[in-house]
Design a protein around this motif. Sequence first.
Motif, PDB file in Angstrom:
ATOM      1  N   TYR A 453       0.453   7.261  -5.327  1.00 51.00           N
ATOM      2  CA  TYR A 453      -1.238   7.487  -4.931  1.00 51.00           C
ATOM      3  C   TYR A 453      -1.380   6.492  -3.730  1.00 51.00           C
ATOM      4  CZ  TYR A 453      -6.096   7.981  -5.165  1.00 51.00           C
ATOM      5  OH  TYR A 453      -7.268   8.350  -4.646  1.00 51.00           O
ATOM      6  N   THR A 454      -1.076   5.420  -4.144  1.00 45.34           N
ATOM      7  CA  THR A 454      -1.737   4.182  -3.373  1.00 45.34           C
ATOM      8  C   THR A 454      -1.153   4.250  -2.186  1.00 45.34           C
ATOM      9  OG1 THR A 454      -0.029   2.681  -4.308  1.00 45.34           O
ATOM     10  CG2 THR A 454      -2.145   2.757  -5.149  1.00 45.34           C
ATOM     11  N   LYS A 455       0.207   4.564  -1.730  1.00 44.67           N
ATOM     12  CA  LYS A 455       0.617   4.585  -0.262  1.00 44.67           C
ATOM     13  C   LYS A 455      -0.025   5.686   0.453  1.00 44.67           C
ATOM     14  CE  LYS A 455       4.962   6.999  -1.325  1.00 44.67           C
ATOM     15  NZ  LYS A 455       6.689   6.873  -1.178  1.00 44.67           N
ATOM     16  N   GLU A 456      -0.341   6.863  -0.248  1.00 44.40           N
ATOM     17  CA  GLU A 456      -0.855   7.928   0.446  1.00 44.40           C
ATOM     18  C   GLU A 456      -2.401   7.769   0.689  1.00 44.40           C
ATOM     19  OE1 GLU A 456      -1.281  12.866   0.075  1.00 44.40           O
ATOM     20  OE2 GLU A 456      -0.161  11.667  -1.469  1.00 44.40           O
ATOM     21  N   HIS A 457      -3.096   7.120  -0.204  1.00 41.54           N
ATOM     22  CA  HIS A 457      -4.534   7.204  -0.110  1.00 41.54           C
ATOM     23  C   HIS A 457      -5.169   5.627   0.071  1.00 41.54           C
ATOM     24  CE1 HIS A 457      -4.836  11.568  -0.660  1.00 41.54           C
ATOM     25  NE2 HIS A 457      -3.870  11.288  -2.012  1.00 41.54           N
ATOM     26  N   TRP A 458      -4.435   4.942   0.122  1.00 40.27           N
ATOM     27  CA  TRP A 458      -4.979   3.426   0.457  1.00 40.27           C
ATOM     28  C   TRP A 458      -6.023   3.321   1.568  1.00 40.27           C
ATOM     29  CZ3 TRP A 458      -4.333  -0.473   3.952  1.00 40.27           C
ATOM     30  CH2 TRP A 458      -3.357  -0.414   4.981  1.00 40.27           C
ATOM     31  N   LEU A 459      -5.734   3.925   2.574  1.00 38.24           N
ATOM     32  CA  LEU A 459      -6.771   3.852   3.601  1.00 38.24           C
ATOM     33  C   LEU A 459      -8.175   4.482   3.415  1.00 38.24           C
ATOM     34  CD1 LEU A 459      -4.072   4.215   6.727  1.00 38.24           C
ATOM     35  CD2 LEU A 459      -5.302   2.283   6.216  1.00 38.24           C
ATOM     36  N   SER A 460      -8.075   5.302   2.916  1.00 31.63           N
ATOM     37  CA  SER A 460      -9.255   6.319   2.461  1.00 31.63           C
ATOM     38  C   SER A 460     -10.228   5.025   1.564  1.00 31.63           C
ATOM     39  CB  SER A 460      -9.016   7.597   1.975  1.00 31.63           C
ATOM     40  OG  SER A 460      -8.475   7.390   0.596  1.00 31.63           O
TER      41      SER A 460
END
Length: 750
Positions: A453-460
């Motif tokens: 989850y973090t590597k996919e959505h951290w930027l948002s």
Amino acid sequence: MGLLWHVLPYILLWHPLIDELQSTLCGVQQNVALAYYYCDYADKRSLTCAGLFSCIAQQLLRQKVELSESLMDMLDAIFPDETASASLGEIDTLLAAVINEFESVIVFIDGTDELPENDRNTTFQNLRKAVEVTASPIKLFVSGRADISYLFPISDKLAVVKVNIRKDTITSDINSYLRHSISELIRSGDLVIGNPSLEEDIFSALSAGAQGMFLWAKFQLDELCQLETDAAITKALRNLPRDLEETFDRLLQRVLGDERRELVKRMFNWIICARRPLHMDELREAIAFTVDDEYWDAAKIPNDLKRLVRVCGNLVIVDEETEKVQLAHHTVEQYLLHSHTSKLAYFHTTKQEANREIGEVCAAYLCFSDFETQVTRHNMITPNMVALQQVFNTQGVIPYSSAGVRHVAAVASVIIAPRKTGQHITSNIDFARHISKNRHPTEFHGKYCLLPYTKEHWLSHVESFTKETRQTTAGRLFRQLLFQKQFPFPHRPWDGFSLGESLLKCAIMGWAIAAGHLPILHELLAADGGAAFEYVARASHKFWKPLLNLGGKVTLVKIPERTTSCCWSLNNMTSENDCLEWLYVQILAAAQGGNFQVIQLVLDYGFTNSPWTASHIGAHSPLIASNVRAHLQLEASIHKQFDIVSLLSNSSHKIWASYERDGTYFTAVDAAMDCAEIELVSTLLEDGCPSSYRTSMRLLKEGEFTTAVLTERKTIVKAVLHGLLLSGTSRDPKNAQLDTFLDDAVFATL
């Protein structure tokens, strides 16, 4: 012609109707299509305008046996490869084209009140546009608690039927629910009563207090099941909460202990802001760590998440099959985001604050020392690619609605293309790129559940970081993730960029501009004296150099509209020119999306006196910047971002951009006129924006020209007369002799 059925409040009553329509009216022979969409508060991916339209377009595409050449060409242009991304405008255009492939189309949209207000307004503006521009009839069935009929004014092309389901009309449904539920709870032993007559007392009290709220009734039943004696049940019935907010207050008052309260608060924040529903194991790790943690520590992870869920008194629920965690109802989210002055204010927050805290955790998690030493890359690919190919060719996979802006039409075109020729064509998709790699059996066992989850959505999530965050631990970790950290797994959209370090910050800037990611732009501005912003001037110079005589003074610049498209993406560029062309299109996308803060940064810092700007553009830099501003204003007007149009008008450089259309030109004035933004039309004309023949005729017919004459608004009168004299030809709108003639005509008119 369109027909809108609007039902208030929404109830999940569409399923029988959808089934009936699909079996009777829809099908290949009838050439009638049906699509449906549910706005799910628990899954934030479903609450975007782009996701909604992408899903509907994809469903319709899948119902066509054969596509027209024009539609196939459109798909190829929008999605030149599987990595391409479509703008909302392109998705709208695609949807209108797909609708016209059918005799008629039926669309159901359920739960519209769940959409954020901005997305809701944009969604229905685009739905109105679809009704207006498509030749095929559209029947829209829209349901929600909020009255959105005002967003659909009745017109020649749209008839509206509104059905309002009042509280008293569903009283019988609530009573039936209560009768059945009370009986079942007693039978199962969940609700224990000694005196049988108490069953009727429970029904009467809950029926009187429900006032149309199923959820209120359910929560009271859950509470009664916790009581041990008839006396306690009777006392509870005499002291029922008045509404949902009081019900939620009582439940949270029972959360005791500092550690437990903090974990519950974190759990609420994650559930509210997560980009998708989280699995129990993901959520356990999410609430365990803070920005100060430096490594993965099992001792900090709650041993049993379900205990925390039970403490919340059913405000949080776990799906038994998927073990995904979510709030019991969207009203719980509204309650938690509502400001509170009591001792329960501890649990209340704002989305901005909650998202910022989650961003801090994501940044810390990815920077754990574990991932620098323990994660290894494996090249073993999940077997049975043949089976996966079979799934794609038989439509066994339908991508999730809101993940679809990037892949919707691309996947649809891959699936449908074989049918067009009646042959089986092997897909050229490299499925291995999209399939998880096999891991060593013990590598992630019971650990790092939050990593995907973090590597996919951290930027948002870090998008909520402020300028003040830069000076904190979170800001330091953010910079490391942006510019320094390298992992065996990709964690940034530009990790596949292959043009080298010299252009990497250009790629980062382009992505941030398109995404409206201000924290990244602020970091680029702070790094190396903002050198990355030099690429704005370089991209703008590349675009404008063939179109503009840098030695002349032109107030209206004509742009061939085809020059605003781009087939490049982060992963398929082959040269610096490709990268610069792509960057300029991303700048235009910021105007199309109405992101003025990004536009302001681009204009303020993109044309400073850098070494490259001084040597290649020199004194012409302000002129290039003015043309870019004019181009952004034009794109904003076409995409109905009229606030941006007004803000960009406040400039001392009065240069206007136009697209050539049918031998004449199309400016921001024409776009505003098409949307009946008369006040903006007047403002633009006063500022000197030229009027086309078509717009001048409309102003004349609608009496605006007469008003301008009577109020002696000379600039508007001159602009309208100027447009009328063009008479639809391609005559240059700026001509000295014509201006002299018009000045005399205005003087005579007034």
